[in-house]
Design a protein around this motif. Structure first.
Motif, PDB file in Angstrom:
ATOM      1  N   THR A 241       4.952 -16.951  -7.404  1.00 57.81           N
ATOM      2  CA  THR A 241       5.123 -15.527  -7.719  1.00 57.81           C
ATOM      3  C   THR A 241       5.823 -15.292  -9.052  1.00 57.81           C
ATOM      4  N   LYS A 272       4.461 -11.856  -9.830  1.00 53.65           N
ATOM      5  CA  LYS A 272       3.273 -11.334  -9.168  1.00 53.65           C
ATOM      6  C   LYS A 272       3.664 -10.319  -8.107  1.00 53.65           C
ATOM      7  N   ASN A 273       2.943  -9.212  -8.108  1.00 56.34           N
ATOM      8  CA  ASN A 273       3.202  -8.125  -7.173  1.00 56.34           C
ATOM      9  C   ASN A 273       1.852  -7.651  -6.641  1.00 56.34           C
ATOM     10  N   GLY A 274       1.412  -8.271  -5.526  1.00 54.99           N
ATOM     11  CA  GLY A 274       0.073  -7.976  -5.036  1.00 54.99           C
ATOM     12  C   GLY A 274      -0.933  -8.586  -5.995  1.00 54.99           C
ATOM     13  N   GLY A 275      -1.891  -7.784  -6.464  1.00 50.71           N
ATOM     14  CA  GLY A 275      -2.852  -8.273  -7.447  1.00 50.71           C
ATOM     15  C   GLY A 275      -2.406  -8.042  -8.876  1.00 50.71           C
ATOM     16  N   SER A 276      -1.266  -7.363  -9.057  1.00 51.80           N
ATOM     17  CA  SER A 276      -0.757  -7.059 -10.390  1.00 51.80           C
ATOM     18  C   SER A 276       0.434  -7.957 -10.734  1.00 51.80           C
ATOM     19  N   LYS A 342      -2.146  -4.977 -14.731  1.00 52.24           N
ATOM     20  CA  LYS A 342      -3.138  -5.032 -13.662  1.00 52.24           C
ATOM     21  C   LYS A 342      -4.407  -5.641 -14.249  1.00 52.24           C
ATOM     22  N   GLN A 389      -8.783  -6.775 -10.799  1.00 59.61           N
ATOM     23  CA  GLN A 389      -8.415  -5.711  -9.870  1.00 59.61           C
ATOM     24  C   GLN A 389      -9.144  -4.426 -10.273  1.00 59.61           C
TER      25      GLN A 389
END
Length: 449
Positions: A241, A272-276, A342, A389
């Motif tokens: 992450t 990393k935060n989800g896909g972003s 993103k 994304q």
């Protein structure tokens, strides 16, 4: 005073013995002044000029012509005083009868000019060689005003916006030569100009500010430094992450506003935060020293992060303004800048520092002045292995537009609320760069971040 005495006082510079005593006339005209880059939008004001020259002379005579600013079009800014002997004006007088232009230059001589006080400039002078009989008219035209500080010289250029009345007329009687009237400039303009820099206290010979034809610009000359193309490569899988980047030295070119530009290492880190990815951008700590006391909230940075490889575009990151006041000569550090990337494409994407922008606000409620600095040399700080994304590919980039602030000098009629003229960016607009700050070499900063 006789022509002979005038000739003697001028050191035998060829001033005609037969020229009649000088006559002078005042003329008022409006001007539009263009400040150095980063100093705000062009402004307009009214000035009064007095042009002096002999009433009559003969072909072959060389006469002195002077331009005195009776009423400037602006006052000094309310941010700082202008030092003694730091303002030098240069003007161009239109010579009627096919004589072209006569350049006149003033001495860099003025009393100290307090905040909000009217600008004061020396009389500009030049020598005109008379080679054609007839009536020669002299009309004031464009002019530059240079203001020199220990950290640089800044020039504002002004030009008439409408018709300008004749300032003086010379009745030239026939002589031994014919041809065209030509002029030579008296005095010398010394030094190198810092760019019609700003850059910086306002005010001017006719409503201009800062300026330059003289003075040498001080500051660090940061040339172009090649950055290292190094970054940490992260895979999209494996549960990682945090993706730390590596420092890349960046040379920022701020144009004539900041002579020498800015050179500092920049590091881009990602989480990393989800896909972003949440980005954090750091510059060197204490890489410069403040040239003056700065209030809390004076410096607010932002930067464009350039995407390369599989993706393209820019991601904008920004940081908060300094929370505490910064004492004079104290180390200055830009706050960490954050933003969100993103991905719009799948693959290996590189992230590199690009344009840096500093918003400078010297008083609560004042409109910030934007100082844009282009990355003249940079490199990759971080590489990510991304997955596209929906709606991805960064955020709008900073364009680096410049806005005027309450720190600029007032010109024109008071009942108009004060037309804004260029302030000497000293310590207000140009708060970054070798011209104002003293930078610490990167080798002494290693390990500080």
């Amino acid at each position: 005073m006789s022509a002979a005495v005038i000739a003697l006082l001028l050191g035998g510079a060829g001033i005609a013995m037969g020229a009649s005593p000088a006559q002078a006339a005042e003329t008022k005209f409006n001007v539009k002044c263009v400040p150095p880059a980063g100093g705000g939008d062009p402004v307009e004001g009214e000035t009064t000029a007095k042009v002096s020259a002999p009433a009559s002379a003969k072909v072959g005579d060389e006469v002195e012509v002077s331009w005195e600013t009776v009423k400037p079009a602006s006052n000094n800014t309310d941010l700082m005083d202008i030092p003694q002997d730091s303002v030098q004006p240069t003007g161009w007088i239109t010579v009627g009868g096919g004589g072209g232009e006569l350049k006149v230059v003033g001495e860099k001589k003025n009393p100290p000019i307090p905040k909000k006080a009217p600008m004061q400039m020396s009389t500009m002078k030049g020598k005109l060689k008379l080679t054609k009989a007839g009536k020669i008219t002299l009309t004031p035209g464009k002019y530059d005003v240079a203001v020199t500080f220990s950290f640089g010289t800044f020039v504002t250029k002004c030009a008439p916006t409408g018709a300008v009345g004749v300032g003086a007329t010379i009745d030239v009687s026939a002589g031994t030569s014919g041809g065209t009237t030509s002029g030579t400039t008296s005095g010398t303009t010394s030094g190198t100009t810092s760019g019609t820099t700003s850059g910086t206290t306002s005010g001017t010979t006719s409503g201009t500010t800062s300026g330059t034809t003289s003075g040498t610009t001080s500051g660090t000359t940061s040339g172009t430094t090649s950055g290292t193309t190094a970054g940490s490569t992260a895979g999209g899988g494996g549960g990682q992450t945090d993706f730390p980047g590596k420092p890349v030295e960046v040379a920022f070119d701020c144009g004539p506003v900041v002579p020498g530009g800015i050179k500092t290492p920049v590091t881009i880190n990602a989480k990393k935060n989800g896909g972003s990815y949440d980005l954090t951008v750091k510059t060197a700590k204490g890489a410069m020293a403040s040239p003056m006391a700065l209030p809390a909230g004076a410096l607010k940075p932002s930067m464009n992060i350039k995407l390369g490889g599989a993706d393209s575009g820019m991601v904008k990151v920004s940081g908060p303004a300094n929370a505490e006041p910064i004492p004079d000569k104290a180390p200055v550090s830009l706050s960490d800048m954050t933003g969100t990337y993103k991905p719009g494409k799948t693959g290996k994407v590189t992230l590199s520092p690009d344009q840096l922008t500093i918003d400078v606000t010297m008083a609560p409620g004042a409109t910030p002045i934007n100082v844009p600095c282009k990355a003249a040399s940079s490199g990759v700080s971080l590489e990510l292995d991304t997955t596209a994304q929906e709606g991805g590919s960064g955020s709008p980039a900073t364009t680096g537009s410049t806005s005027a602030s309450g720190g600029l000098a007032e010109t024109g009629a008071e009942d108009e609320g004060g037309i804004k003229a260029l302030a000497l960016v000293a310590g207000t607009v140009i708060l970054l760069g070798g011209a104002v700050f003293t930078f610490t070499p990167w080798r002494r900063l290693r390990g500080t971040r």
